[in-house]
Write a protein that holds these residues in place. Structure first.
Motif, PDB file in Angstrom:
ATOM      1  N   THR A 139       0.955   4.071   5.618  1.00 46.04           N
ATOM      2  CA  THR A 139       1.529   5.404   5.589  1.00 46.04           C
ATOM      3  C   THR A 139       0.996   6.165   4.380  1.00 46.04           C
ATOM      4  N   LYS A 140       1.212   7.468   4.380  1.00 46.28           N
ATOM      5  CA  LYS A 140       0.781   8.302   3.264  1.00 46.28           C
ATOM      6  C   LYS A 140       1.413   7.838   1.960  1.00 46.28           C
ATOM      7  N   ALA A 141       2.731   7.558   1.990  1.00 46.81           N
ATOM      8  CA  ALA A 141       3.419   7.136   0.768  1.00 46.81           C
ATOM      9  C   ALA A 141       2.916   5.777   0.289  1.00 46.81           C
ATOM     10  N   ALA A 142       2.660   4.852   1.231  1.00 45.35           N
ATOM     11  CA  ALA A 142       2.137   3.535   0.849  1.00 45.35           C
ATOM     12  C   ALA A 142       0.760   3.664   0.215  1.00 45.35           C
ATOM     13  N   GLN A 143      -0.074   4.525   0.775  1.00 43.58           N
ATOM     14  CA  GLN A 143      -1.402   4.755   0.220  1.00 43.58           C
ATOM     15  C   GLN A 143      -1.318   5.291  -1.201  1.00 43.58           C
ATOM     16  N   ILE A 144      -0.431   6.256  -1.406  1.00 41.91           N
ATOM     17  CA  ILE A 144      -0.289   6.857  -2.731  1.00 41.91           C
ATOM     18  C   ILE A 144       0.212   5.832  -3.743  1.00 41.91           C
ATOM     19  N   PHE A 145       1.214   5.033  -3.357  1.00 41.55           N
ATOM     20  CA  PHE A 145       1.775   4.046  -4.285  1.00 41.55           C
ATOM     21  C   PHE A 145       0.727   3.001  -4.639  1.00 41.55           C
ATOM     22  N   ARG A 146      -0.069   2.603  -3.648  1.00 41.66           N
ATOM     23  CA  ARG A 146      -1.162   1.668  -3.916  1.00 41.66           C
ATOM     24  C   ARG A 146      -2.140   2.262  -4.918  1.00 41.66           C
TER      25      ARG A 146
END
Length: 323
Positions: free
Chosen positions: A197-204
Motif C-alpha cells: 500500500t501507499k502507507a506501507a511504501q512510505i513507512f518502508r
C-alpha cells in the motif's frame, strides 16, 4: 560532563560510539538472506517490503520467538539524554524525538574518502524449527562502505546510493510533512513483485532513511515529524528489546496481507536508529515457497520473525579501521 560521557554511563552495556553515532544512520541488513535488489538502497533486500512475498521472508519467519519486554516504560519514562520519554503516541514520541535532534550540533560531513563502519547483531535463526528448512545461517557482523562510494554514485539507482548521496538527499527534504512523504515515495518506489500500500511504501522508505548513516540531525527531525503523520503508524506503549538485548522505542506499522508488523527501533537515550523487527500479529500458518521442502511453520501472535540491532556506527579513515 559532555554528551558522550553521559551516553557511555547510561548505556554501559553497549559499545560506545564516536560523536557521529549521535546522529542516526544507515547500513544495510546482512546480505546473507537477501532478496532481489529493489527499493532499499545499497545491498537491498526487497523482501522487507512485504514479508509474505518472497522465499527469504519464510526463512526469516523461522526465527525463534522472543518476548516483548513489558516491564519497561509506559506513557512516560526515566530521564535520559533526550529528556523524559513519552510513549503515548506517534505525535508525542516522534515530535519529542524531532525536538531533541534539532537541539544537537550537526557533526561535520565525512570526507569522500572516509568509510562508514557498522557493527550489527541479528537474532539467532533456527532454520530447522517446526520441520522447516535445515541448516544454519551466518553473517558478518562488521560492514564497511566508502562514504563517497564511486561505484554506487556512478550506478545512479536507488539500489546503490552511497552514504554521501543519502546524506545530501536527506538534507534537501522539505519541511512540510506531506511534501516530504511524497518525495520519499519517489525515492523508494514499490516493485511489481511485492505489492504494498501507499502507507506501507512510505513507512518502508522512511525506515531506510532513519537507518542511513550519517544523517544530519535537522534532516532526521523532519523525517520523524513526517513519520508521525503516516496512516497506521503507532508507538508501543512500553520499551521493547532489540537483538542486542537493549531496551528500545518501537515505532510500528502493520504490514497489510502479511499477518505481521514492521517495527523501527529507536534508542530511548537519543532517538537514534537502534534496529528493526518484524512481529507476528495473529496466529497463522505460513506457506513455504515453491521448491522448498519442509512443513509450513505455524506462527503465533507475538512471535518475532526477524530482529536486528545496530550496536555501533562510526566514521573511520580507512576500510580496515574500527572506532
Amino acid at each position: 560532563m559532555d554528551e558522550m560521557t553521559q551516553l557511555r554511563d547510561m548505556r554501559s552495556d553497549a559499545p560506545a560510539p564516536d560523536r557521529f553515532a549521535l546522529a542516526p544512520g544507515r547500513q544495510r541488513l546482512t546480505d546473507a538472506i537477501a532478496g532481489s535488489r529493489r527499493g532499499r538502497g545499497p545491498r537491498t533486500r526487497w523482501w522487507l517490503a512485504s514479508l509474505g512475498a518472497t522465499a527469504a521472508v519464510t526463512v526469516a519467519a523461522l526465527l525463534g520467538t522472543q518476548l516483548l519486554d513489558t516491564s519497561g516504560t509506559r506513557s512516560t519514562g526515566p530521564a535520559t539524554m533526550a529528556g523524559d520519554l513519552d510513549l503515548s503516541g506517534p505525535a508525542a514520541t516522534l515530535g519529542r524525538a524531532a525536538d531533541y535532534q534539532e537541539s544537537l550540533t550537526p557533526p561535520p560531513e565525512p570526507r569522500g574518502d572516509q568509510w562508514i563502519y557498522v557493527r550489527r547483531v541479528q537474532g539467532k535463526q533456527e532454520l530447522a524449527a517446526q520441520g522447516g528448512p535445515t541448516g544454519e545461517f551466518t553473517y558478518d557482523p562488521d560492514s564497511r562502505v566508502e562514504y563517497g562510494n564511486p561505484a554506487a554514485e556512478k550506478d545512479g539507482t536507488d539500489d546503490d546510493r552511497s552514504p554521501r548521496e543519502i546524506h545530501r538527499i536527506a538534507d534537501e527534504l522539505p519541511e512540510d510533512p506531506a511534501a516530504l512523504l511524497a518525495e520519499v515515495r519517489q525515492l523508494y518506489p514499490s516493485g511489481t513483485d511485492a505489492p504494498e500500500t501507499k502507507a506501507a511504501q512510505i513507512f518502508r522508505g522512511l525506515g531506510v532513511l532513519v537507518e542511513s548513516y550519517p544523517l544530519a540531525p535537522d534532516a532526521l527531525a523532519r523525517i520523524y515529524r513526517a513519520m508521525a503523520t503516516v496512516p497506521g503508524v503507532k508507538i508501543t506503549d512500553h520499551l521493547v528489546k532489540d537483538a542486542a538485548g537493549r531496551k528500545a522505542i518501537a515505532v510500528t506499522r502493520e504490514e497489510e496481507g502479511t499477518h505481521q508488523r514492521r517495527e523501527l527501533l529507536l534508542s530511548p537515550c537519543d532517538y537514534s536508529y537502534a534496529g528493526l523487527r518484524f512481529v507476528v500479529t495473529e496466529d497463522h500458518e505460513m506457506k513455504l515457497p515453491e521448491g522448498t521442502t519442509g512443513i509450513n511453520p505455524k506462527l503465533t501472535a507475538g512471535d518475532i520473525t526477524l530482529t536486528e540491532a545496530r550496536e555501533v556506527a562510526a566514521v573511520v579513515d580507512a576500510k580496515g579501521d574500527k572506532p
